[in-house]
Design a protein around this motif. Structure first.
Motif, PDB file in Angstrom:
ATOM      1  N   ALA A  46       0.805  -1.223   0.000  1.00 53.46           N
ATOM      2  CA  ALA A  46       0.000   0.000   0.000  1.00 53.46           C
ATOM      3  C   ALA A  46       0.838   1.272   0.000  1.00 53.46           C
ATOM      4  N   ALA A  47       2.049   1.194   0.546  1.00 55.13           N
ATOM      5  CA  ALA A  47       2.927   2.365   0.596  1.00 55.13           C
ATOM      6  C   ALA A  47       3.828   2.464  -0.631  1.00 55.13           C
ATOM      7  N   GLY A  48       3.766   1.460  -1.507  1.00 53.56           N
ATOM      8  CA  GLY A  48       4.615   1.461  -2.689  1.00 53.56           C
ATOM      9  C   GLY A  48       5.930   0.728  -2.492  1.00 53.56           C
ATOM     10  N   ALA A  49       6.100   0.068  -1.332  1.00 52.38           N
ATOM     11  CA  ALA A  49       7.321  -0.706  -1.068  1.00 52.38           C
ATOM     12  C   ALA A  49       7.256  -2.042  -1.812  1.00 52.38           C
ATOM     13  N   SER A  50       8.401  -2.487  -2.300  1.00 52.53           N
ATOM     14  CA  SER A  50       8.471  -3.720  -3.091  1.00 52.53           C
ATOM     15  C   SER A  50       8.131  -4.962  -2.277  1.00 52.53           C
ATOM     16  N   ILE A  51       7.457  -5.885  -2.949  1.00 52.31           N
ATOM     17  CA  ILE A  51       7.182  -7.222  -2.421  1.00 52.31           C
ATOM     18  C   ILE A  51       7.755  -8.201  -3.431  1.00 52.31           C
ATOM     19  N   ASP A  52       8.466  -9.207  -2.941  1.00 54.08           N
ATOM     20  CA  ASP A  52       9.039 -10.233  -3.811  1.00 54.08           C
ATOM     21  C   ASP A  52       9.069 -11.528  -3.006  1.00 54.08           C
ATOM     22  N   ARG A  53       8.161 -12.453  -3.325  1.00 55.37           N
ATOM     23  CA  ARG A  53       8.045 -13.699  -2.564  1.00 55.37           C
ATOM     24  C   ARG A  53       8.005 -14.895  -3.497  1.00 55.37           C
ATOM     25  N   THR A  54       8.541 -15.996  -3.008  1.00 58.79           N
ATOM     26  CA  THR A  54       8.423 -17.288  -3.672  1.00 58.79           C
ATOM     27  C   THR A  54       7.550 -18.156  -2.779  1.00 58.79           C
TER      28      THR A  54
END
Length: 176
Positions: free
Chosen positions: A122-130
């Motif tokens: 929501a804040a524009g921070a990156s998400i990267d998950r496997t």
């Protein structure tokens, strides 16, 4: 605020959603709160913005214990905006799915068993998950909504699609 969920047949569910370009706005915060309220009220595992009539690339999901999916492992609550999914295997597995936009029905849907998802919160921070398992299934299901795809479009054998109470007589599966 709890919003009505659009049902299969509504043309809004068949449209590709637009990317989110501005973060931290009152409008985005209100949308996310409405989505959380709606998902919680309906015991959903996830919800996509198009399901409440907002054509933006926003999904939320998370399960600690869901009466709709009593045997599912937990999935951390996540806000995922502008997602990109990358399958990490060609292996797919069929399992039963339901959808708040298709109440009272279930279908056997093939999904990738392992994938990577990227996007922003929501804040524009990156998400990267496997992820694997039920987590991978939920992400794929919700992100399909952003491309105008409902789970029956993915079913290989329509004999494995029907009303929950007919497919699973005598079982207590919460209504969609």
């Amino acid at each position: 605020m709890i919003k009505p969920v659009l049902k299969m047949g509504d043309p809004c569910l068949l449209q590709p959603a637009r990317r989110v370009d501005q973060f931290g706005t009152p409008e985005l915060e209100a949308l996310l709160q409405d989505m959380q309220d709606t998902m919680a009220a309906l015991n959903g595992a996830g919800l996509a913005a198009p399901q409440i009539g907002v054509s933006l690339q926003v999904v939320i999901f998370g399960v600690e214990h869901s009466p709709r999916y009593p045997d599912a492992e937990s999935v951390p609550f996540t806000v995922l905006i502008n997602p990109v999914l990358t399958p990490l295997t060609e292996q797919m597995e069929e399992d039963w799915e339901g959808c708040l936009s298709i109440p009272g029905m279930r279908g056997l849907v093939p999904r990738y068993t392992r994938l990577r998802y990227q996007g922003v919160d929501a804040a524009g921070a990156s998400i990267d998950r496997t992820v694997t398992g039920f987590h991978a299934r939920v992400v794929q299901h919700e992100c399909d909504h952003l491309n105008g795809i409902l789970y029956p479009m993915r079913i290989n054998d329509l004999r494995k699609f029907g009303y929950t109470d007919t497919l699973f007589p005598g079982q207590t599966i919460a209504d969609d």
